[in-house]
Scaffold this active site. Structure first.
Site, PDB file in Angstrom:
ATOM      1  N   GLU A  29       0.770  -1.232  -0.042  1.00  0.00           N
ATOM      2  CA  GLU A  29       0.118   0.137  -0.039  1.00  0.00           C
ATOM      3  C   GLU A  29       0.860   1.383  -0.053  1.00  0.00           C
ATOM      4  O   GLU A  29       2.022   1.207   0.108  1.00  0.00           O
ATOM      5  CB  GLU A  29      -1.055  -0.044   1.190  1.00  0.00           C
ATOM      6  CG  GLU A  29      -2.277  -0.671   1.104  1.00  0.00           C
ATOM      7  CD  GLU A  29      -3.057   0.490   0.114  1.00  0.00           C
ATOM      8  OE1 GLU A  29      -2.906   1.359  -0.205  1.00  0.00           O
ATOM      9  OE2 GLU A  29      -4.401   0.225   0.189  1.00  0.00           O
ATOM     10  N   ASP A 220     -10.019   1.235  -3.868  1.00  0.00           N
ATOM     11  CA  ASP A 220      -8.957   1.233  -2.869  1.00  0.00           C
ATOM     12  C   ASP A 220      -8.490   2.635  -3.106  1.00  0.00           C
ATOM     13  O   ASP A 220      -8.995   3.516  -2.940  1.00  0.00           O
ATOM     14  CB  ASP A 220      -7.994   0.082  -3.099  1.00  0.00           C
ATOM     15  CG  ASP A 220      -7.356  -0.319  -1.721  1.00  0.00           C
ATOM     16  OD1 ASP A 220      -7.037   0.598  -1.182  1.00  0.00           O
ATOM     17  OD2 ASP A 220      -7.104  -1.602  -1.531  1.00  0.00           O
TER      18      ASP A 220
END
Length: 312
Positions: A29, A220
């Site tokens: 991430e 996301d």
């Protein structure tokens, strides 16, 4: 009316087949371009790691800092060399990471008093006023509930201000090229919200839906390019969406693995983080290629991130 007048334009398409670097992230991430060193930082929330790779030296230059907290996002701090210290989103709030020592110290926490053990930090970003927006959600291994917040941190050592509650998976925050619109993705609602953002004081008004996702996956992380288009990773769909300033889907980047988490521009290249897939969750090759960092040239530059303004 002719058929050509009613047919939607074909989506722009990009195809990525090979990882740029493959550290086998559990939950890759937070990609971030570190201009001072021409490198890309990214994190592994599950394995509690901060990675960095030099774009001059190439994939073999990957370095990793192992922490004892789920670190979810990073940012540069105004007036501080990022080779020394950077800001991180951590379990209980925002902290300064000493990269040479591999240690961190909290700047401010999500709540004053007792920390909420059920929650951890997730995605976030620095706004045009140098403040940090950071969401919280149920920690890994716990039953996912609508118990999170979207918090706003100033540069002081006071607790954050909750700006939205409850949320389940709060994700990326970003701004339009003129800084007059702020975007926020709530993944479990499959919705990207927009507000008018006041240049004077950073106040928000006129909440509306910018984009609502239709599909099996969940939107996301995202970044916005200089033309105002949003490039949005979709977890579970092997793609990054290109969304117009009007909220229309106009293109996509196709990837060889399923769980796409976030993106970051470096020049006209898009760097893309992914999360691991379990054996049997998809084709064997897709599983093997999961948890890697990818790159692709999409022909447009992204907006530069803002630096966090921290009081001394």
């Amino acid at each position: 009316m002719s058929s050509s007048a009613t047919t939607k334009p074909a989506l722009q398409q990009w195809h990525v087949t090979e990882p740029y670097v493959h550290p086998h992230c559990g939950l890759g991430e937070g990609p971030y371009y570190e201009a001072a060193t021409n490198s890309v930082r990214f994190v592994d929330i599950k394995k509690q790691r901060v990675h960095a790779v030099s774009l001059d030296a190439g994939p073999g230059s990957l370095i990793t800092i192992q922490l004892d907290t789920p670190v979810s996002v990073t940012a540069d701090i105004a007036g501080i060399d990022p080779r020394d210290r950077i800001l991180i989103g951590a379990k209980y709030g925002i902290a300064v990471l000493d990269r040479r020592a591999g240690t961190y110290e909290y700047v401010a926490r999500f709540a004053s008093g007792v920390d909420n053990e059920r929650l951890r930090g997730n995605d976030g970003a620095v706004d045009p006023h140098g403040r940090f927006w950071l969401g919280t959600m149920s920690d890994i291994g716990l039953h996912l509930q609508a118990e999170g917040h979207l918090y706003l941190f100033t540069g002081t050592r006071t607790a954050a201000q909750s700006m939205r509650h409850p949320v389940t998976i709060p994700n990326s925050v970003g701004w339009s090229p003129d800084n007059k619109t702020m975007y926020f993705t709530h993944s479990t609602e499959r919705t990207v919200y927009a507000w008018d953002y006041a240049l004077s004081d950073g106040g928000l008004s006129n909440e509306r839906v910018f984009y609502r996702h239709e599909g099996p996956g969940e939107p996301d992380g995202f970044r916005v390019d200089v033309e105002g288009y949003m490039w949005h990773a979709v977890y579970g769909e092997s793609r990054v969406l290109k969304i117009s300033p009007a909220g229309a889907l106009v293109g996509q980047v196709n990837l060889p693995t399923q769980n796409i988490t976030c993106v970051q521009f470096v020049g006209t290249e898009l760097f893309i983080t992914t999360a691991s897939m379990e054996k049997g969750e998809g084709p064997e090759e897709a599983v093997e290629l999961s948890g890697a960092l990818y790159r692709v040239d999409v022909g447009v530059r992204g907006l530069d991130p803002f630096e966090f303004k921290m009081d001394n």
